[in-house]
Scaffold this motif. Structure first.
Motif, PDB file in Angstrom:
ATOM      1  N   ALA A   1     -14.464  -5.557  -1.353  1.00 22.53           N
ATOM      2  CA  ALA A   1     -13.095  -5.035  -1.443  1.00 22.53           C
ATOM      3  C   ALA A   1     -13.106  -3.589  -0.960  1.00 22.53           C
ATOM      4  N   TRP A   2     -12.088  -3.240  -0.183  1.00 22.57           N
ATOM      5  CA  TRP A   2     -11.976  -1.884   0.370  1.00 22.57           C
ATOM      6  C   TRP A   2     -10.619  -1.293  -0.021  1.00 22.57           C
ATOM      7  N   TYR A   3     -10.559   0.046  -0.120  1.00 13.30           N
ATOM      8  CA  TYR A   3      -9.344   0.739  -0.548  1.00 13.30           C
ATOM      9  C   TYR A   3      -8.924   1.754   0.510  1.00 13.30           C
ATOM     10  N   ASP A   4      -7.614   1.876   0.689  1.00 16.59           N
ATOM     11  CA  ASP A   4      -7.125   2.984   1.515  1.00 16.59           C
ATOM     12  C   ASP A   4      -6.796   4.162   0.600  1.00 16.59           C
ATOM     13  N   ASP A   5      -6.321   5.255   1.163  1.00 21.79           N
ATOM     14  CA  ASP A   5      -6.077   6.464   0.368  1.00 21.79           C
ATOM     15  C   ASP A   5      -4.947   6.281  -0.639  1.00 21.79           C
ATOM     16  N   ASP A   6      -4.097   5.262  -0.435  1.00 22.07           N
ATOM     17  CA  ASP A   6      -2.996   4.996  -1.376  1.00 22.07           C
ATOM     18  C   ASP A   6      -3.405   4.033  -2.491  1.00 22.07           C
ATOM     19  N   GLY A   7      -4.658   3.567  -2.456  1.00 19.22           N
ATOM     20  CA  GLY A   7      -5.131   2.646  -3.489  1.00 19.22           C
ATOM     21  C   GLY A   7      -4.862   1.182  -3.204  1.00 19.22           C
ATOM     22  N   ASN A   8      -4.347   0.848  -2.019  1.00 20.84           N
ATOM     23  CA  ASN A   8      -4.172  -0.564  -1.656  1.00 20.84           C
ATOM     24  C   ASN A   8      -5.536  -1.227  -1.507  1.00 20.84           C
ATOM     25  N   ILE A   9      -5.626  -2.486  -1.957  1.00 22.50           N
ATOM     26  CA  ILE A   9      -6.901  -3.217  -1.933  1.00 22.50           C
ATOM     27  C   ILE A   9      -6.892  -4.209  -0.774  1.00 22.50           C
ATOM     28  N   PHE A  10      -7.993  -4.245  -0.025  1.00 21.53           N
ATOM     29  CA  PHE A  10      -8.157  -5.209   1.065  1.00 21.53           C
ATOM     30  C   PHE A  10      -9.468  -5.965   0.829  1.00 21.53           C
ATOM     31  N   VAL A  11      -9.349  -7.202   0.381  1.00 23.32           N
ATOM     32  CA  VAL A  11     -10.527  -8.051   0.143  1.00 23.32           C
ATOM     33  C   VAL A  11     -10.800  -8.841   1.411  1.00 23.32           C
ATOM     34  N   ALA A  12     -12.048  -8.789   1.878  1.00 23.02           N
ATOM     35  CA  ALA A  12     -12.388  -9.453   3.145  1.00 23.02           C
ATOM     36  C   ALA A  12     -13.869  -9.787   3.164  1.00 23.02           C
ATOM     37  N   ARG A  13     -14.246 -10.648   4.111  1.00 22.10           N
ATOM     38  CA  ARG A  13     -15.638 -11.077   4.222  1.00 22.10           C
ATOM     39  C   ARG A  13     -16.546  -9.981   4.762  1.00 22.10           C
TER      40      ARG A  13
ATOM     41  N   ALA B 246     -11.571  -6.189   6.856  1.00 25.55           N
ATOM     42  CA  ALA B 246     -10.769  -5.362   5.948  1.00 25.55           C
ATOM     43  C   ALA B 246      -9.990  -4.312   6.738  1.00 25.55           C
ATOM     44  N   LEU B 247     -10.655  -3.696   7.736  1.00 28.25           N
ATOM     45  CA  LEU B 247      -9.982  -2.690   8.567  1.00 28.25           C
ATOM     46  C   LEU B 247      -8.813  -3.312   9.328  1.00 28.25           C
ATOM     47  N   ALA B 248      -9.012  -4.546   9.810  1.00 31.84           N
ATOM     48  CA  ALA B 248      -7.939  -5.243  10.538  1.00 31.84           C
ATOM     49  C   ALA B 248      -6.745  -5.505   9.621  1.00 31.84           C
ATOM     50  N   LYS B 249      -7.028  -5.890   8.358  1.00 30.54           N
ATOM     51  CA  LYS B 249      -5.939  -6.122   7.395  1.00 30.54           C
ATOM     52  C   LYS B 249      -5.180  -4.820   7.115  1.00 30.54           C
ATOM     53  N   ALA B 250      -5.938  -3.740   6.980  1.00 32.79           N
ATOM     54  CA  ALA B 250      -5.299  -2.452   6.703  1.00 32.79           C
ATOM     55  C   ALA B 250      -4.450  -1.994   7.889  1.00 32.79           C
ATOM     56  N   GLU B 251      -4.967  -2.213   9.088  1.00 33.96           N
ATOM     57  CA  GLU B 251      -4.221  -1.827  10.291  1.00 33.96           C
ATOM     58  C   GLU B 251      -2.926  -2.631  10.403  1.00 33.96           C
ATOM     59  N   ALA B 252      -2.992  -3.915  10.044  1.00 36.28           N
ATOM     60  CA  ALA B 252      -1.792  -4.763  10.085  1.00 36.28           C
ATOM     61  C   ALA B 252      -0.745  -4.269   9.087  1.00 36.28           C
ATOM     62  N   MET B 253      -1.206  -3.770   7.927  1.00 34.18           N
ATOM     63  CA  MET B 253      -0.266  -3.277   6.918  1.00 34.18           C
ATOM     64  C   MET B 253       0.358  -1.943   7.347  1.00 34.18           C
ATOM     65  N   HIS B 254      -0.471  -1.028   7.840  1.00 32.69           N
ATOM     66  CA  HIS B 254       0.002   0.332   8.139  1.00 32.69           C
ATOM     67  C   HIS B 254       0.533   0.485   9.567  1.00 32.69           C
ATOM     68  N   GLY B 255       0.211  -0.469  10.433  1.00 30.19           N
ATOM     69  CA  GLY B 255       0.618  -0.336  11.829  1.00 30.19           C
ATOM     70  C   GLY B 255      -0.238   0.652  12.597  1.00 30.19           C
ATOM     71  N   ARG B 256      -1.347   1.065  11.984  1.00 30.13           N
ATOM     72  CA  ARG B 256      -2.283   1.985  12.650  1.00 30.13           C
ATOM     73  C   ARG B 256      -3.635   1.873  11.946  1.00 30.13           C
ATOM     74  N   LYS B 257      -4.665   2.410  12.580  1.00 35.45           N
ATOM     75  CA  LYS B 257      -5.990   2.406  11.964  1.00 35.45           C
ATOM     76  C   LYS B 257      -6.028   3.424  10.826  1.00 35.45           C
ATOM     77  N   VAL B 258      -6.572   3.000   9.687  1.00 38.08           N
ATOM     78  CA  VAL B 258      -6.703   3.918   8.549  1.00 38.08           C
ATOM     79  C   VAL B 258      -8.129   3.838   8.011  1.00 38.08           C
ATOM     80  N   PRO B 259      -8.648   4.932   7.463  1.00 36.78           N
ATOM     81  CA  PRO B 259     -10.009   4.880   6.878  1.00 36.78           C
ATOM     82  C   PRO B 259      -9.996   4.106   5.558  1.00 36.78           C
ATOM     83  N   LEU B 260     -11.071   3.387   5.300  1.00 33.97           N
ATOM     84  CA  LEU B 260     -11.218   2.625   4.056  1.00 33.97           C
ATOM     85  C   LEU B 260     -12.541   2.988   3.388  1.00 33.97           C
ATOM     86  N   ARG B 261     -12.575   2.862   2.078  1.00 41.05           N
ATOM     87  CA  ARG B 261     -13.851   3.010   1.353  1.00 41.05           C
ATOM     88  C   ARG B 261     -14.091   1.734   0.553  1.00 41.05           C
TER      89      ARG B 261
END
Length: 755
Positions: free
Chosen positions: A415-427, A432-447
């Motif tokens: 599971a990965w998190y963006d700076d807003d605390g959204n969770i992206f569970v992925a294999r 996970a980065l692709a899911k985050a990009e789809a949500m934000h419409g841009r590339k965002v860093p994840l931890r």
């Protein structure tokens, strides 16, 4: 082969290890033939561990089943492997670092994980070597480790699928918290034992009346987190007080008086302080009454209340100060000595705290329903059957399962998190980065989430992940569902139930058809074997022998209290004045089989193993007699038939015993097998038929044809006895069968594949 090639006395050390190496090198442990598949997955021992009596007992049972099935012509797989043992392994490596003056934080996560893998490659194979000493015929070519890449892939796949279906979630709930290791623990990792403590009776004044409610507690420091005082709704003493407010001592807070059926009116004064953030039962009461929990502790179990005079104090230092302040304020009614159950972490030995943290959970009820049905409709049966009631009890009352642990060694939660605390569970991270990009419409860093999964999570996949799932491998198609699980009763819920839930969910079928539940190996007095009691027996010491001085050192190592060490040393010297002699693997295995009743406890005493070491000698000497007296069979025709009444009697008894063995193995009655074979070989074959044969072979009036028939019966009956005994006593039976096979007309390179 001649009788001269068989030594005069049985010496297990001259045969055992060399024989095992021959078997392994020849590939005898791998599946072979076209028979029906039969599979057992080994309960994966901890990679940090070494063989203890429970392992040795369990492995004897599994090996007996596997060897029996192999001889019966089935396509047999005993799947080997070890568990990564998250907390235990991390502690081993952290202690190494401590000796170097470092911590894992000095290395950083990535370097620390590399260090753990290095330890695993250098030192993590102890239990595999010891299993070989026990004669365990596992398929080493298929050995698996729960952190292997293929098994890690299976773990991620299961996690993602469960999350996508809403069956995994993240939430703030109460867990067992180890304040030394800074992680949540499973109930199995918490050892509760009775200790001496105190019961403090504290006055909580009712607002506006001054009338005190007397509340009894064993943990006065937790009162700082109280949110209510509860009474039983039908307790006439307090019925009129429900809804009023009480002053929480040493704080400026008012808390309500509530009514709840959980309160026992007979305990103490019938008034119960409710601390939802630090007590599991109180947490449930808090949920029912919508009370907001107040967390008062840091992860180190220090007080975490910035506006409190106790802020920053260790929990026990705070306890002393709080009690002193209560006494000064005249709020202590009385203090009683009290025996209570204290929960301690099995690794750190620190007192565990119920603690409110964010963790990952599996929603268990939807998975439990089909798992209950699988036992109800007979797809899985428990042996003995009464253990199914235990299973039902747990499963019908199942709670959501906390699967996250705050350590570094293990399967990191995908599971990965963006700076807003959204969770992206992925294999994997790229997904996970692709899911985050789809949500934000841009590339965002994840931890990535720092936590790892509970080791029971990966173990729950063991029957199908070891066979290659999620790939549709030939092994998975051939050997799943597996045939039987051999396990102790203490992990029916932690492991057995979870394997059933995950097997049905992901592999589409039950993970095994039978669950054979064995008892707990105890000492001769019925006491649980533990290092603190100093009554542990090492199975390898029983095989190889150990001197008294070394045995004493072994039993007191790590015990800090000199008085206890002295007691254990004295007990050991009294029990084993000359140490423990060498009994060999076969005698130990036969002892375990004889003790495998369907009871809850297995009492192990050295008298039995001594007797079965004598049985090995008896078998050895009987074979020497047969070899000495049957040499003419090497040139005799194979089809001669001129048997007398003694021959017909022993052959008919042999057939009965063979039938009994077949019936008993289906019922998992290894005790009946061991004792039945012991009785037949010793009392009927050796004590009667060998003596009758001696007389017949010495009779000058007996025809050569009849004598050859006696010799043939001697050799054939011995051959059959060795084959019947082989699943339990592999080494001596292989050694003797190799000598006797040419007399009995058997062919083949090993007894392991004889019918």
């Amino acid at each position: 082969m001649s009788q001269a090639e068989l030594g005069k006395s049985f010496d297990p050390h001259t045969i055992e290890q060399a024989l095992y190496q021959q078997w392994e090198k020849a590939g005898f442990f791998s599946p072979a033939g076209d028979g029906e598949p039969y599979c057992i997955v080994i309960p994966p021992p901890n990679v940090t561990g070494s063989l203890h009596m429970g392992h040795a007992f369990q492995d004897t049972i599994m090996d007996a089943l596997i060897r029996h099935q192999r001889m019966a012509g089935t396509r047999t797989l005993w799947q080997a492997g070890t568990d990564h043992a998250g907390i235990a392994t991390q502690m081993v490596v952290e202690r190494q670092l401590e000796s170097e003056g470092k911590s894992r934080h000095d290395l950083g996560r990535e370097s620390f994980i590399e260090r753990v893998w290095q330890w695993k490659h250098e030192s993590g194979g102890t239990i595999s070597r010891q299993l070989r000493r026990m004669g365990a015929s596992v398929d080493w070519t298929r050995e698996r480790f729960t952190m292997d890449e293929a098994l890690s892939h299976a773990v991620r796949e299961v996690f993602v699928q469960l999350y996508d279906e809403g069956l995994i979630y993240r939430g703030k709930r109460l867990v067992n918290w180890d304040p030394v290791l800074h992680t949540a623990l499973s109930d199995l990792e918490v050892i509760s034992e009775e200790e001496s403590g105190q019961l403090w009776h504290i006055r909580y004044p009712l607002r506006g009346t001054g009338r005190p409610l007397i509340v009894a507690t064993t943990r006065p420091e937790t009162m700082l987190g109280d949110v209510a005082v509860a009474v039983h709704p039908e307790d006439d003493r307090y019925r009129d007080l429900v809804g009023q407010q009480a002053e929480l001592p040493l704080t400026n807070r008012l808390i309500p008086v509530i009514a709840d059926d959980y309160v026992d009116p007979e305990f103490g004064t019938g008034c119960l302080k409710i601390t939802p953030a630090h007590d599991f039962n109180d947490y449930e009461v808090g949920l029912r009454h919508q009370l907001e929990p107040v967390n008062i502790l840091t992860p180190d179990a220090a007080i975490d209340l910035p506006d409190s005079p106790y802020h920053g104090m260790d929990r026990y230092a705070a306890r002393k100060k709080i009690v002193a302040d209560l006494e000064s304020a005249g709020l202590i009614e009385k203090i009683q000595d009290h025996r209570l159950m204290v929960p301690r972490g099995d690794r750190s030995n620190s007192v565990v705290e119920p603690y409110l943290t964010d963790q990952w959970y599996v929603r268990a009820k939807p998975l439990a329903e089909p798992a209950i049905k699988a036992v109800e409709d007979g797809r899985i049966r428990f042996i003995p059957q009464n253990w199914s009631h235990t299973y039902y009890e747990w499963m019908h009352n199942i709670q959501d399962w906390c699967i996250s642990r705050q350590i570094w060694w293990g399967h990191r939660i995908p599971a990965w998190y963006d700076d807003d605390g959204n969770i992206f569970v992925a294999r994997d991270e790229s997904s996970a980065l692709a899911k985050a990009e789809a949500m934000h419409g841009r590339k965002v860093p994840l931890r990535q989430d720092d936590d790892v999964l509970d080791t029971w999570f990966s173990s729950a996949l063991w029957p199908f992940s070891t066979l290659g799932w999620p790939e549709e491998t030939l092994e998975l198609k051939t050997f799943y569902p597996t045939s039987v699980l051999v396990t102790g009763f203490d992990i029916i819920f932690f492991w057995v139930a979870r394997m059933i839930m995950f097997g049905l969910k992901f592999a589409g079928a039950v993970p095994f058809h039978d669950v054979y539940v064995h008892g707990l190996v105890r000492d001769a007095d019925g006491q649980k074997m533990s290092k603190s009691k100093g009554n542990v027996l090492d199975p390898l010491d029983l095989i190889d022998g150990i001197g008294l001085e070394d045995l004493v050192k072994k039993r007191i190592s790590g015990l800090m209290q000199p008085q206890m060490a002295k007691r254990i040393a004295e007990d050991t010297k009294r029990q084993f004045p000359e140490g423990i002699p060498s009994y060999g693997t076969d005698a130990l295995r036969f002892t375990f089989a004889s003790l495998a009743t369907q009871g809850r406890d297995i009492r192990f005493d050295l008298g039995r193993i001594e007797g079965f070491r004598n049985f090995c000698n008896k078998l050895w000497n009987a074979t020497r007699f047969v070899l000495l007296n049957t040499e003419p069979l090497l040139k005799a025709p194979a089809d001669l038939e001129d048997s007398g009444p003694a021959e017909r009697w022993i052959v008919s008894r042999l057939q009965q015993v063979a039938g009994d063995v077949s019936a008993s193995i289906k019922q998992y009655r290894f005790d009946q097998i061991a004792l039945g074979l012991h009785s037949f070989v010793w009392d009927e074959y050796c004590s009667w038929y060998l003596e009758i044969a001696k007389i017949q072979l010495a009779d000058e009036n007996l025809s050569e044809q009849r004598k050859l028939s006696v010799m043939r019966t001697l050799a054939n009956t011995l051959d059959a006895c060795l084959r019947l005994l082989h699943p339990i006593m592999p080494f001596i039976t292989e050694t003797l069968w190799q000598r006797v096979a040419d007399r009995s007309g058997s062919t083949g390179s090993t007894i392991m594949t004889q019918p």
